[in-house]
Write an enzyme that holds these catalytic residues in place. Structure first.
Site, PDB file in Angstrom:
ATOM      1  N   GLY A  45       0.918  -1.098  -0.235  1.00  0.00           N
ATOM      2  CA  GLY A  45       0.023  -0.116  -0.017  1.00  0.00           C
ATOM      3  C   GLY A  45       0.772   1.278  -0.002  1.00  0.00           C
ATOM      4  O   GLY A  45       2.027   1.037   0.300  1.00  0.00           O
ATOM      5  N   GLN A  50       2.920  10.118   1.049  1.00  0.00           N
ATOM      6  CA  GLN A  50       4.295   9.488   1.272  1.00  0.00           C
ATOM      7  C   GLN A  50       5.261   9.875  -0.035  1.00  0.00           C
ATOM      8  O   GLN A  50       6.470   9.662  -0.079  1.00  0.00           O
ATOM      9  CB  GLN A  50       4.149   7.924   1.276  1.00  0.00           C
ATOM     10  CG  GLN A  50       3.608   7.471   2.460  1.00  0.00           C
ATOM     11  CD  GLN A  50       3.395   6.031   2.569  1.00  0.00           C
ATOM     12  OE1 GLN A  50       2.340   5.402   1.946  1.00  0.00           O
ATOM     13  NE2 GLN A  50       4.256   5.148   3.211  1.00  0.00           N
ATOM     14  N   CYS A  94       6.025   0.177   7.249  1.00  0.00           N
ATOM     15  CA  CYS A  94       5.366   1.254   6.358  1.00  0.00           C
ATOM     16  C   CYS A  94       6.626   1.655   5.514  1.00  0.00           C
ATOM     17  O   CYS A  94       7.924   1.626   6.007  1.00  0.00           O
ATOM     18  CB  CYS A  94       5.073   2.341   7.182  1.00  0.00           C
ATOM     19  SG  CYS A  94       4.618   3.885   6.493  1.00  0.00           S
ATOM     20  N   LEU A  95       6.546   2.091   4.187  1.00  0.00           N
ATOM     21  CA  LEU A  95       7.698   2.357   3.415  1.00  0.00           C
ATOM     22  C   LEU A  95       8.256   3.610   3.936  1.00  0.00           C
ATOM     23  O   LEU A  95       9.197   3.815   3.328  1.00  0.00           O
ATOM     24  CB  LEU A  95       7.103   2.505   1.815  1.00  0.00           C
ATOM     25  CG  LEU A  95       6.694   0.949   1.394  1.00  0.00           C
ATOM     26  CD1 LEU A  95       5.842   1.370  -0.109  1.00  0.00           C
ATOM     27  CD2 LEU A  95       7.847   0.000   1.395  1.00  0.00           C
ATOM     28  N   HIS A 136      -4.554   1.403   7.519  1.00  0.00           N
ATOM     29  CA  HIS A 136      -3.327   2.079   7.567  1.00  0.00           C
ATOM     30  C   HIS A 136      -3.128   3.252   6.279  1.00  0.00           C
ATOM     31  O   HIS A 136      -2.430   4.230   6.925  1.00  0.00           O
ATOM     32  CB  HIS A 136      -2.218   0.920   7.457  1.00  0.00           C
ATOM     33  CG  HIS A 136      -0.601   1.042   7.336  1.00  0.00           C
ATOM     34  ND1 HIS A 136       0.343   0.871   8.161  1.00  0.00           N
ATOM     35  CD2 HIS A 136      -0.024   2.310   6.281  1.00  0.00           C
ATOM     36  CE1 HIS A 136       1.382   1.635   7.992  1.00  0.00           C
ATOM     37  NE2 HIS A 136       1.309   2.440   6.693  1.00  0.00           N
ATOM     38  N   GLU A 137      -3.380   2.855   5.456  1.00  0.00           N
ATOM     39  CA  GLU A 137      -3.148   3.874   4.344  1.00  0.00           C
ATOM     40  C   GLU A 137      -4.245   5.245   4.394  1.00  0.00           C
ATOM     41  O   GLU A 137      -3.676   6.249   4.364  1.00  0.00           O
ATOM     42  CB  GLU A 137      -3.580   3.397   2.816  1.00  0.00           C
ATOM     43  CG  GLU A 137      -2.668   2.204   2.463  1.00  0.00           C
ATOM     44  CD  GLU A 137      -1.274   2.392   2.755  1.00  0.00           C
ATOM     45  OE1 GLU A 137      -0.689   3.708   2.607  1.00  0.00           O
ATOM     46  OE2 GLU A 137      -0.474   1.550   2.962  1.00  0.00           O
ATOM     47  N   HIS A 140      -2.803   7.493   6.596  1.00  0.00           N
ATOM     48  CA  HIS A 140      -1.746   8.422   6.231  1.00  0.00           C
ATOM     49  C   HIS A 140      -2.338   9.470   5.818  1.00  0.00           C
ATOM     50  O   HIS A 140      -1.864  10.852   5.999  1.00  0.00           O
ATOM     51  CB  HIS A 140      -1.069   7.743   5.078  1.00  0.00           C
ATOM     52  CG  HIS A 140      -0.068   6.843   5.222  1.00  0.00           C
ATOM     53  ND1 HIS A 140       1.237   7.535   6.024  1.00  0.00           N
ATOM     54  CD2 HIS A 140       0.367   5.609   5.123  1.00  0.00           C
ATOM     55  CE1 HIS A 140       2.277   6.375   6.084  1.00  0.00           C
ATOM     56  NE2 HIS A 140       1.723   5.621   5.746  1.00  0.00           N
TER      57      HIS A 140
END
Ligand SMILES: [Zn+2]
Length: 172
Positions: A45, A50, A94-95, A136-137, A140
């Site tokens: 995701g 991000q 997380c990226l 989670h996304e 953000h």
């Protein structure tokens, strides 16, 4: 085109993102770039902040099995409209917080509404890993990271590691 992923801490990761009023070719290109960036990372995701764009846009694909067809989802203005009382614990990463993982408890099942890449309204019920990922996304888009669910000591420890990583990257 791949885009660079912001690493925590970054003020752009703490912003509440603006809704997308109308789809444009630029926004579709951004969504395509985000999918490419996510698959390349690799991740399941990615949210627009991000890659430094504070708009309400996320992409995800939680298909993990090699033999299974990929299922790239593009969600503009995604919204959780209902969530189960039953919860699930997943070890999240997380990226924007590379190589750090922690257990996070979230509703197990969520109903989500969004606008797809073609501008159509969509609604779907997600369970398991998909439910965790979409929550989670969407977090953000509200300036919230998975480490915000952890205790202060753990969160600060991870943040210090990321500050060190960014210093090392800046020097390289
Ligand atoms: Zn993330």
């Amino acid at each position: 085109m791949k885009r660079p992923i912001l690493i925590h801490p970054d003020p752009r990761l703490k912003k509440v993102c603006e809704p997308v009023p109308d789809l444009s070719d630029d926004l579709r290109r951004l969504a395509d770039d985000m999918l490419e960036t996510m698959y390349d990372a690799p991740g399941i995701g990615l949210a627009a902040p991000q890659v430094g764009v504070t708009r309400r846009l996320i992409v995800l694909d939680c298909v993990k099995d090699e033999g299974e067809e990929p299922r790239p989802l593009v969600m503009f203005n995604p919204e959780v409209v209902a969530s189960s009382d039953e919860t699930n614990v997943y070890e999240e990463g997380c990226l924007s917080i590379p190589d750090q993982y922690a257990d996070v408890t979230r509703p197990k099942i969520v109903d989500v509404r969004w606008i797809d890449r073609d501008g159509n309204a969509q609604a779907e019920t997600f369970d398991g890993l998909w439910a965790t990922c979409v929550q989670h996304e969407i977090d953000h888009l509200n300036g919230k990271l998975f480490i915000d669910y952890l205790g202060a000591v753990r969160r600060q420890m991870i943040t210090r590691r990321m500050q060190k990583l960014k210093r090392e990257q800046a020097r390289a």
